[in-house]
Design an enzyme around this catalytic site. Structure first.
Site, short mmCIF file in Angstrom:
data_model
loop_
_atom_site.label_atom_id
_atom_site.label_comp_id
_atom_site.label_asym_id
_atom_site.label_seq_id
_atom_site.Cartn_x
_atom_site.Cartn_y
_atom_site.Cartn_z
N GLN A 77 1.07 -1.30 -0.09
CA GLN A 77 0.03 0.00 -0.01
C GLN A 77 0.69 1.30 0.06
O GLN A 77 1.94 1.10 0.42
CB GLN A 77 -1.10 0.08 1.34
CG GLN A 77 -1.85 -1.11 1.32
CD GLN A 77 -2.41 -1.34 2.67
OE1 GLN A 77 -2.44 -0.45 3.45
NE2 GLN A 77 -2.66 -2.60 3.22
N GLU A 78 0.30 2.17 -0.62
CA GLU A 78 1.14 3.42 -0.76
C GLU A 78 1.64 3.94 0.51
O GLU A 78 3.11 4.14 0.47
CB GLU A 78 0.23 4.82 -1.07
CG GLU A 78 0.85 5.69 -2.01
CD GLU A 78 0.10 6.41 -2.86
OE1 GLU A 78 -1.21 6.23 -2.89
OE2 GLU A 78 0.47 7.55 -3.35
#
Ligand code: G3D
Ligand code: MG
Length: 197
Positions: A77-78
């Site tokens: 995830q970012e």
């Protein structure tokens, strides 16, 4: 080197048996599936930890070499991506997993791949790019993925592009074989450079 072997023992004979590999890629690419499918051989132990999965897997590669891989599957995830560099420090190789169906996020994957390989401490570290989910009908062809990820612009980074279907494990062993060969080649050339000095 992060694998418990001294530089001397590595360079005196290239029989290293334990390698540190970081598994990276955007979220949902199939990293965790890849990791758990890689246990096609002898399973050693599991260390469940928040934010990443770590597994030690003993694999028999071509010519009956038995190699222990320590895999670090880091969240994609970012908000977790800034952590990637802590897992690639001192790594022997990187497995970069992409979802072959997700054309929309291929550019984002390219940015992350180029960012991590460009770091000075990651110069020359071999990357196995895993084109995962090849079982799905609308998956992109390897040549398209190669272009979209701009693999030809990776510069000093040795890379291989491996098609896989991680849910059944197809292509993973071949991919590891190729990654191992790249790591071996890099070690040999580092050894030659050391001798010349
Ligand atoms: P990540 O760890 O990179 O975030 P996961 O990704 O391993 O959690 O996988 C994300 C989803 O993709 C999972 O589906 C998983 O089953 C699926 N997947 C992984 N590899 C393949 C593959 O080779 N083919 C197909 N068709 N699907 C795959 P869910 O539904 O659990 O989210
Ligand atoms: Mg995961």
């Amino acid at each position: 080197m992060g694998n418990g072997l001294s530089e001397h023992s590595i360079f005196s004979n290239l029989q290293f048996h334990s390698l540190h590999i970081a598994i990276l890629g955007l979220d949902c690419a199939g990293k965790t599936t890849v990791l758990y499918r890689l246990q096609f051989n002898e399973f050693l132990n599991t260390v469940p930890t928040k934010g990443f999965n770590a597994e030690k897997v003993k694999v028999t590669l071509g010519r009956s070499r038995s190699v222990t891989f320590h895999f670090w599957d880091v969240g994609g995830q970012e908000k977790l991506r800034p952590l990637w560099k802590s897992y690639t420090r001192g790594t022997d190789g990187i497995v970069f997993v992409v979802d072959s169906v997700d054309a929309e996020r291929m550019e984002e994957a390219r940015t992350e791949l180029h960012k991590i390989t460009r770091l000075s401490e990651n110069q020359g570290i071999p990357v196995l790019v895993v084109a995962n989910k090849q079982d799905l009908r609308n998956s992109l062809a390897l040549s398209e993925i190669e272009k979209m990820l701009a693999l030809g612009e990776l510069g000093a980074t040795p890379w291989c592009l491996q098609p896989t279907c991680a849910i059944i494990g197809e292509g993973l062993k071949e991919g590891l074989d190729r990654l191992y060969e790249m790591i071996l080649k890099r070690r040999k050339s580092l050894r030659q450079q050391t001798r010349k000095r």
